[in-house]
Design a protein around this motif. Structure first.
Motif, short mmCIF file in Angstrom:
data_model
loop_
_atom_site.label_atom_id
_atom_site.label_comp_id
_atom_site.label_asym_id
_atom_site.label_seq_id
_atom_site.Cartn_x
_atom_site.Cartn_y
_atom_site.Cartn_z
N GLN A 132 7.96 13.87 -3.09
CA GLN A 132 6.80 14.54 -2.48
C GLN A 132 5.50 15.00 -3.50
O GLN A 132 4.21 14.52 -3.19
N GLU A 136 1.74 12.88 -3.58
CA GLU A 136 0.56 13.51 -3.33
C GLU A 136 -0.37 13.13 -4.51
O GLU A 136 -1.56 12.99 -4.43
N ARG A 139 -1.64 9.48 -3.92
CA ARG A 139 -2.61 9.56 -2.97
C ARG A 139 -4.14 10.04 -3.68
O ARG A 139 -5.16 9.36 -3.46
N LYS A 140 -4.16 11.16 -4.24
CA LYS A 140 -5.38 11.81 -4.94
C LYS A 140 -6.14 10.73 -6.02
O LYS A 140 -7.25 10.80 -5.98
N ARG A 145 -2.07 6.00 0.44
CA ARG A 145 -0.83 6.86 0.94
C ARG A 145 0.50 6.34 0.99
O ARG A 145 0.50 5.16 1.50
#
Length: 336
Positions: A132, A136, A139-140, A145
């Motif tokens: 997880q 994240e 993605r940032k 994604r």
């Protein structure tokens, strides 16, 4: 009189347009298109994963979203597909984490050989806090994604020259790796000559003698027909290969909240199916590879220790080079 006829004509035309829009809803509302590019063939687990994704999305959106799949490198190599995704020219693809290392060096941690004990261990890592957190940060930084984690399994060595039973058997062989610095340095540490190249170029490179072999799972080895040009396969299970189903963040943000939720659910469900299919296919693809001429063996007892010994400098280098990697490696290794 002329005005009445004109008004009747307008009303008739409106009536025709209403009937056309009712009979052809696409004319009233344009479909949303999601294009998925793949480097692997239709026979591969990744293609089946994307078929399931397509089924869930199209059914759940009641036809408002249309998913098209382009396998076999039609739209480019893994690297080219990932670049197209980042630039917004492609909506989704599946990619080994290894192919993302040039854009996101942290992915290289997952390339370290002998890091994952088995499939259950890997699933717990990627379904938990490590996976997880990685998703994240991914993605940032990239605007991409991760919508599902699966795998291309545990890899084995194969080549056209000789069986590989120990690290000594790799010395001097020209071995293809994916385009990841960790994989290149690991292969060189074994004493082989690493050659980084795309999967789409690999078969012809072996056929022409540019490389002697490489490393892949038995499923990829068989579905890409590599047994035809490199018959010696060693089920070494030295390297676990995470597969990421990824989607353009800009594409996702352009969708309604309901459609976003649907795409994310489809990514997660199709990835879980891919894990199950892969586990079922190992035995089948092993038999098919053998029927196609593959000679499949294992490493000698205790040979893993020598591989792990020569990999110590690679582990040390990347645990120091990539920020946060020591904590991530510790979390992976301590996952029960």
């Amino acid at each position: 009189m002329k005005r009445m006829r004109w008004e009747k004509g307008i009303l008739a035309l409106i009536g025709v347009l209403v009937i056309f829009a009712w009979a052809h809803p696409a004319a009233a509302k344009e479909k949303i298109l999601i294009k998925i590019g793949l480097a692997v063939s239709r026979a591969h687990t990744e293609y089946k994963q994307c078929e399931r994704f397509k089924e869930i999305v199209e059914e759940g959106s009641k036809g408002e979203i249309e998913v098209s799949i382009y396998p076999g490198g039609q739209l480019g190599s893994n690297k080219e597909l990932f670049e197209a995704l980042k630039l917004g020219g492609l909506q989704a693809t599946t990619t080994a984490s290894s192919f993302t290392t040039s854009s996101f060096p942290e992915s290289g941690l997952f390339d370290l050989p002998f890091l994952f004990r088995d499939f259950d261990h890997a699933d717990r890592v990627f379904d938990g806090a490590v996976g997880q957190g990685f998703a994240e940060r991914f993605r940032k930084k990239l605007g991409v994604r991760i919508v599902g984690y699966s795998s291309a399994g545990f890899q084995g060595f194969y080549n056209s020259k000789r069986p590989i039973r120990s690290i000594e058997d790799l010395k001097g062989l020209k071995m293809r790796t994916m385009e990841s610095p960790v994989l290149v340095e690991s292969m060189n540490a074994y004493g082989a000559k690493a050659v980084a190249m795309a999967l789409t170029e690999f078969y012809s490179a072996m056929q022409q003698g540019v490389v002697d072999g490489g490393e892949n799972s038995i499923v990829t080895y068989e579905t890409q027909k590599h047994q035809e040009v490199a018959k010696y396969f060693t089920d070494s299970k030295h390297k676990y290969l995470p597969m990421l189903m990824v989607a353009s963040e800009s594409c996702l943000q352009s969708l309604s909240p309901a459609h976003q939720k649907l795409v994310l659910e489809a990514g997660a469900q199709s990835a879980l199916q891919a894990r199950k299919i892969y586990a079922q296919e190992i035995e089948d693809k092993t038999k098919k590879a053998q029927a196609g001429g593959a000679l499949i063996g294992k490493l000698n007892p205790g040979a893993e220790k020598e591989f792990q010994r020569v990999l110590e400098p690679v582990y040390k280098k990347y645990s120091e080079k990539i920020p946060g990697s020591k904590e991530t490696l510790a979390a992976i290794q301590s996952t029960k």
